[in-house]
Design a protein around this motif. Structure first.
Motif, short mmCIF file in Angstrom:
data_model
loop_
_atom_site.label_atom_id
_atom_site.label_comp_id
_atom_site.label_asym_id
_atom_site.label_seq_id
_atom_site.Cartn_x
_atom_site.Cartn_y
_atom_site.Cartn_z
N GLU A 93 -42.45 -41.62 -32.36
CA GLU A 93 -41.55 -42.17 -31.36
C GLU A 93 -40.05 -41.65 -31.93
N TYR A 94 -39.96 -40.74 -32.65
CA TYR A 94 -38.73 -40.11 -33.42
C TYR A 94 -38.81 -38.73 -33.23
N LEU A 95 -37.35 -38.19 -32.90
CA LEU A 95 -37.22 -36.79 -32.97
C LEU A 95 -35.55 -36.58 -33.68
N ARG A 96 -35.52 -35.71 -34.54
CA ARG A 96 -34.32 -35.22 -34.92
C ARG A 96 -33.85 -33.87 -34.58
N ILE A 97 -32.66 -33.65 -34.00
CA ILE A 97 -32.34 -32.56 -33.65
C ILE A 97 -30.98 -31.97 -34.03
N ASP A 98 -30.75 -31.07 -34.82
CA ASP A 98 -29.29 -30.39 -35.19
C ASP A 98 -28.98 -29.68 -33.81
N ASN A 99 -27.74 -30.39 -33.44
CA ASN A 99 -27.51 -30.10 -31.92
C ASN A 99 -26.23 -29.17 -32.29
N THR A 100 -25.87 -28.68 -33.32
CA THR A 100 -24.49 -27.91 -33.83
C THR A 100 -24.25 -26.84 -32.84
N GLU A 101 -25.54 -26.07 -32.51
CA GLU A 101 -25.47 -24.78 -31.80
C GLU A 101 -25.95 -25.02 -30.34
N LEU A 102 -26.70 -26.23 -30.22
CA LEU A 102 -27.28 -26.10 -28.81
C LEU A 102 -26.47 -26.88 -27.84
N PRO A 103 -26.69 -26.37 -26.42
CA PRO A 103 -26.06 -27.22 -25.39
C PRO A 103 -26.71 -28.42 -25.04
N ALA A 104 -26.28 -29.38 -24.32
CA ALA A 104 -26.80 -30.61 -23.97
C ALA A 104 -28.20 -30.35 -23.43
N ALA A 105 -28.21 -29.49 -22.30
CA ALA A 105 -29.29 -29.31 -21.56
C ALA A 105 -30.53 -28.97 -22.59
N ALA A 106 -30.32 -28.14 -23.57
CA ALA A 106 -31.41 -27.74 -24.44
C ALA A 106 -32.00 -28.77 -25.24
N VAL A 107 -31.05 -29.74 -25.71
CA VAL A 107 -31.43 -30.80 -26.37
C VAL A 107 -32.26 -31.71 -25.44
N ALA A 108 -31.76 -31.97 -24.33
CA ALA A 108 -32.49 -32.92 -23.34
C ALA A 108 -33.90 -32.17 -23.10
N GLU A 109 -34.02 -31.01 -23.09
CA GLU A 109 -35.03 -30.51 -22.66
C GLU A 109 -36.07 -30.64 -24.02
N ARG A 110 -35.81 -30.39 -24.96
CA ARG A 110 -36.50 -30.68 -26.23
C ARG A 110 -37.00 -32.23 -26.36
N ALA A 111 -35.97 -33.09 -26.08
CA ALA A 111 -36.54 -34.19 -26.11
C ALA A 111 -37.65 -34.75 -25.02
N ILE A 112 -37.12 -34.16 -23.99
CA ILE A 112 -38.40 -34.26 -22.84
C ILE A 112 -39.86 -33.93 -23.23
N GLN A 113 -39.75 -32.74 -23.81
CA GLN A 113 -41.09 -32.04 -24.26
C GLN A 113 -41.77 -32.85 -25.45
N HIS A 114 -40.96 -33.24 -26.30
CA HIS A 114 -41.30 -33.93 -27.39
C HIS A 114 -42.00 -35.35 -27.22
N PHE A 115 -41.15 -35.80 -26.31
CA PHE A 115 -41.59 -37.31 -26.01
C PHE A 115 -42.61 -37.49 -24.68
N GLY A 116 -43.00 -36.27 -24.02
CA GLY A 116 -43.75 -36.04 -22.79
C GLY A 116 -42.97 -36.96 -21.67
N LEU A 117 -41.84 -36.73 -21.45
CA LEU A 117 -41.07 -37.33 -20.43
C LEU A 117 -41.07 -36.81 -19.25
N GLY A 118 -41.47 -35.47 -18.93
CA GLY A 118 -41.56 -34.79 -18.09
C GLY A 118 -42.03 -35.30 -16.68
#
Length: 160
Positions: free
Chosen positions: A135-160
């Motif tokens: 139920e947890y995901l940690r992302i360093d978004n220093t270099e990532l745009p918001a859309a890329a962060v959202a996509e990683r979260a969607i994939q990790h949590f199976g929200l698609g």
């Protein structure tokens, strides 16, 4: 899902009470809790943003309290921790979209000092202590745009 960013509760209360004062803390907490109870009862999803001081046990207890109405109704509680370098966060702190949503941050000198003081006073990153939990995901978004962060979260949590 709707986004309930932390300042949706903070900003209206700041018009009447100083940040951190007893009435401020009580009203912000009650406003959040009532919103969460109603949203949980409606079966809608919710994204809530929060600056978590990982070295303050009361912060974890508060988050658990906010999650309770969803958990009590069988909802799934997911945690996405975002981290970025202090340099990038100071830059983002002056961003137009952020300032539009957070009037209290428009005093840029104060906002900068506040960010630096909070960084010095609290541990604002989990340092991996929750890694490996489903139920947890940690992302360093220093270099990532918001859309890329959202996509990683969607994939990790199976929200698609």
């Amino acid at each position: 899902m709707k986004v309930f960013h932390n300042h949706l509760a903070i900003e209206p209360v700041l018009r009447f009470f100083e940040f951190g004062s007893e009435p401020f803390t009580r009203l912000v907490g009650e406003f959040r809790r009532r919103i969460f109870e109603e949203v949980a009862g409606s079966q809608a999803g919710l994204i809530f943003t929060y600056v978590w001081a990982f070295d303050v046990p009361a912060d974890e207890a508060e988050l658990d309290h906010y999650a309770a109405p969803f958990r009590d109704r069988g909802g799934r509680i997911l945690y996405l921790e975002l981290s970025a370098s202090q340099e990038v966060r100071l830059k983002r702190n002056k961003g137009e979209l952020r300032l539009a949503e957070k009037p209290s941050k428009r005093d840029l000198d104060w906002s900068r000092r506040n960010l630096l003081e909070l960084d010095a006073k609290y541990r604002l990153n989990s340092n991996g202590e929750f890694d490996g939990r489903a139920e947890y995901l940690r992302i360093d978004n220093t270099e990532l745009p918001a859309a890329a962060v959202a996509e990683r979260a969607i994939q990790h949590f199976g929200l698609g």
